[in-house]
Write a protein that holds these residues in place. Structure first.
Motif, PDB file in Angstrom:
ATOM      1  N   TYR A 101      14.418   0.830  47.935  1.00 42.73           N
ATOM      2  CA  TYR A 101      15.278   1.862  48.418  1.00 42.73           C
ATOM      3  C   TYR A 101      16.366   1.922  47.768  1.00 42.73           C
ATOM      4  O   TYR A 101      17.446   0.960  47.750  1.00 42.73           O
ATOM      5  CB  TYR A 101      15.568   1.592  49.903  1.00 42.73           C
ATOM      6  CG  TYR A 101      14.334   1.360  50.869  1.00 42.73           C
ATOM      7  CD1 TYR A 101      13.986   2.717  51.380  1.00 42.73           C
ATOM      8  CD2 TYR A 101      13.661   0.339  51.101  1.00 42.73           C
ATOM      9  CE1 TYR A 101      12.611   2.406  52.249  1.00 42.73           C
ATOM     10  CE2 TYR A 101      12.469   0.369  51.817  1.00 42.73           C
ATOM     11  CZ  TYR A 101      12.179   1.229  52.418  1.00 42.73           C
ATOM     12  OH  TYR A 101      10.823   1.483  53.224  1.00 42.73           O
ATOM     13  N   ASP A 102      16.765   3.018  47.221  1.00 41.26           N
ATOM     14  CA  ASP A 102      17.836   3.378  46.495  1.00 41.26           C
ATOM     15  C   ASP A 102      18.645   4.363  47.056  1.00 41.26           C
ATOM     16  O   ASP A 102      18.301   5.453  47.362  1.00 41.26           O
ATOM     17  CB  ASP A 102      17.899   3.907  45.064  1.00 41.26           C
ATOM     18  CG  ASP A 102      17.378   2.968  43.930  1.00 41.26           C
ATOM     19  OD1 ASP A 102      17.396   1.727  44.049  1.00 41.26           O
ATOM     20  OD2 ASP A 102      16.721   3.305  43.078  1.00 41.26           O
ATOM     21  N   ALA A 103      19.943   3.924  47.812  1.00 46.72           N
ATOM     22  CA  ALA A 103      20.885   4.793  48.671  1.00 46.72           C
ATOM     23  C   ALA A 103      22.058   5.034  47.822  1.00 46.72           C
ATOM     24  O   ALA A 103      22.479   4.200  47.459  1.00 46.72           O
ATOM     25  CB  ALA A 103      20.802   4.354  49.927  1.00 46.72           C
TER      26      ALA A 103
ATOM     27  N   PRO B  49      19.002   9.013  50.006  1.00 47.26           N
ATOM     28  CA  PRO B  49      18.029   8.775  48.854  1.00 47.26           C
ATOM     29  C   PRO B  49      18.846   9.061  47.496  1.00 47.26           C
ATOM     30  O   PRO B  49      19.381  10.160  47.457  1.00 47.26           O
ATOM     31  CB  PRO B  49      16.808   9.440  49.165  1.00 47.26           C
ATOM     32  CG  PRO B  49      16.834   9.548  50.405  1.00 47.26           C
ATOM     33  CD  PRO B  49      18.037   9.910  51.033  1.00 47.26           C
ATOM     34  N   ALA B  50      19.089   8.330  46.675  1.00 53.95           N
ATOM     35  CA  ALA B  50      19.583   8.481  45.387  1.00 53.95           C
ATOM     36  C   ALA B  50      18.628   9.272  44.493  1.00 53.95           C
ATOM     37  O   ALA B  50      17.352   9.549  44.989  1.00 53.95           O
ATOM     38  CB  ALA B  50      19.706   7.366  44.731  1.00 53.95           C
ATOM     39  N   ALA B  51      19.071   9.884  43.400  1.00 54.65           N
ATOM     40  CA  ALA B  51      17.948  10.527  42.445  1.00 54.65           C
ATOM     41  C   ALA B  51      16.884   9.631  41.873  1.00 54.65           C
ATOM     42  O   ALA B  51      16.050  10.604  41.215  1.00 54.65           O
ATOM     43  CB  ALA B  51      18.934  11.269  41.303  1.00 54.65           C
ATOM     44  N   THR B  52      17.248   8.409  41.665  1.00 53.00           N
ATOM     45  CA  THR B  52      16.034   7.736  41.280  1.00 53.00           C
ATOM     46  C   THR B  52      14.787   7.878  41.900  1.00 53.00           C
ATOM     47  O   THR B  52      14.529   8.226  43.102  1.00 53.00           O
ATOM     48  CB  THR B  52      16.245   6.220  41.245  1.00 53.00           C
ATOM     49  OG1 THR B  52      16.641   5.960  42.666  1.00 53.00           O
ATOM     50  CG2 THR B  52      17.470   5.678  40.407  1.00 53.00           C
ATOM     51  N   ASN B  53      13.689   7.790  41.043  1.00 48.89           N
ATOM     52  CA  ASN B  53      12.161   8.268  41.470  1.00 48.89           C
ATOM     53  C   ASN B  53      11.280   7.551  40.774  1.00 48.89           C
ATOM     54  O   ASN B  53      10.829   7.984  39.644  1.00 48.89           O
ATOM     55  CB  ASN B  53      12.133   9.769  41.320  1.00 48.89           C
ATOM     56  CG  ASN B  53      10.972  10.414  42.168  1.00 48.89           C
ATOM     57  OD1 ASN B  53      10.516   9.624  42.907  1.00 48.89           O
ATOM     58  ND2 ASN B  53      11.119  11.719  42.444  1.00 48.89           N
ATOM     59  N   ARG B  54      10.829   6.411  41.380  1.00 45.83           N
ATOM     60  CA  ARG B  54       9.573   5.645  40.481  1.00 45.83           C
ATOM     61  C   ARG B  54       8.827   5.341  41.688  1.00 45.83           C
ATOM     62  O   ARG B  54       8.998   5.633  42.803  1.00 45.83           O
ATOM     63  CB  ARG B  54      10.221   4.287  39.999  1.00 45.83           C
ATOM     64  CG  ARG B  54      11.131   4.443  38.986  1.00 45.83           C
ATOM     65  CD  ARG B  54      11.497   3.239  38.012  1.00 45.83           C
ATOM     66  NE  ARG B  54      11.814   2.060  39.071  1.00 45.83           N
ATOM     67  CZ  ARG B  54      12.947   1.672  39.514  1.00 45.83           C
ATOM     68  NH1 ARG B  54      13.888   2.581  39.320  1.00 45.83           N
ATOM     69  NH2 ARG B  54      13.224   0.829  40.134  1.00 45.83           N
ATOM     70  N   ASP B  55       7.656   4.929  41.137  1.00 44.19           N
ATOM     71  CA  ASP B  55       6.363   4.742  42.033  1.00 44.19           C
ATOM     72  C   ASP B  55       6.911   3.779  43.409  1.00 44.19           C
ATOM     73  O   ASP B  55       6.219   4.142  44.434  1.00 44.19           O
ATOM     74  CB  ASP B  55       5.173   4.224  41.321  1.00 44.19           C
ATOM     75  CG  ASP B  55       4.451   5.062  40.754  1.00 44.19           C
ATOM     76  OD1 ASP B  55       4.643   6.561  41.056  1.00 44.19           O
ATOM     77  OD2 ASP B  55       3.299   4.828  40.099  1.00 44.19           O
ATOM     78  N   SER B  60      11.621   8.830  51.139  1.00 45.44           N
ATOM     79  CA  SER B  60      11.242   9.563  52.358  1.00 45.44           C
ATOM     80  C   SER B  60      12.155   9.709  53.517  1.00 45.44           C
ATOM     81  O   SER B  60      12.175  10.495  54.207  1.00 45.44           O
ATOM     82  CB  SER B  60       9.835   9.067  52.837  1.00 45.44           C
ATOM     83  OG  SER B  60       9.798   7.964  53.523  1.00 45.44           O
ATOM     84  N   TYR B  61      13.144   8.685  53.543  1.00 47.17           N
ATOM     85  CA  TYR B  61      14.009   8.826  54.639  1.00 47.17           C
ATOM     86  C   TYR B  61      15.073   9.578  54.499  1.00 47.17           C
ATOM     87  O   TYR B  61      15.352  10.126  53.381  1.00 47.17           O
ATOM     88  CB  TYR B  61      14.670   7.254  54.802  1.00 47.17           C
ATOM     89  CG  TYR B  61      15.369   6.829  53.642  1.00 47.17           C
ATOM     90  CD1 TYR B  61      14.843   6.329  52.367  1.00 47.17           C
ATOM     91  CD2 TYR B  61      16.865   6.796  53.673  1.00 47.17           C
ATOM     92  CE1 TYR B  61      15.543   6.003  51.178  1.00 47.17           C
ATOM     93  CE2 TYR B  61      17.470   6.459  52.420  1.00 47.17           C
ATOM     94  CZ  TYR B  61      16.761   5.993  51.347  1.00 47.17           C
ATOM     95  OH  TYR B  61      17.383   5.870  50.221  1.00 47.17           O
TER      96      TYR B  61
END
Lengths: 111, 111
Positions: A101-103, B49-55, B60-61
């Motif tokens: 979780y990156d917040a 949620p930060a912009a990071t996006n990996r598998d 979703s929060y």
């Protein structure tokens, strides 16, 4: 006190492959402790499930890390830091699952 | 730097009931910001949620909080703090789901 503005909070939960192996557990803990020394991390917490137990609490993981970075760019740099890559290489076989979780503080969010 | 020893890290993820309501989103953010002022909390982070996006990343929060306490007893006190109870009462209708992770430094763990 007011919330820490704009920090990047990188939280990872680890589920061990061999939950019953005390050696694996110890090894991953050592790895996470080493990992948390990477100098890009502003504040590091390494944890295990606390004793609290309510319906909404997920206690199924084996270890958690909460690494605080000053901004997204520093977290990006951490992802490719040699010591981070080495950690994944050396310890990656120990876990069967990780969830990240990156917040980021909404004030720092750019859509 | 070495990890912060023995802190109690209380992480909560919130999923809004009405994801499309900007008013609800703003309201919950205000509530969380207020919540984070409770004086028992040592360090508070409120995030999205930060912009990071990996598998492996769960994005979703809608909001996260990471509240750091000096020990389990202080987190227990926070749970029944009037301002916390008021927060749940006033803002609880806004989320459809929360998941809580309570983690503690292994050095503080008592089995």
């Amino acid at each position: 006190m007011p919330p820490e503005k704009g920090k990047f909070v990188h939280t990872v939960f680890f589920w061990l492959k061999n939950k019953d192996s005390e050696a694996d557990r110890q090894k991953l803990y050592e790895g996470l402790t080493k990992l948390s020394q990477i100098e890009l991390i502003e504040t590091a917490y390494v944890g295990v499930p606390a004793a609290t137990n309510r319906d909404v609490i997920d206690r199924s993981y084996d270890f958690s890390i909460t690494f605080v970075f000053p901004d997204p760019e520093t977290q990006d740099a951490y992802q490719v830091h040699p010591d981070h890559l080495k950690f994944v290489e050396e310890y990656g076989h120990l876990w069967e699952r990780v969830v990240v979780y990156d917040a980021i503080g909404p004030d720092l969010l750019r859509e």
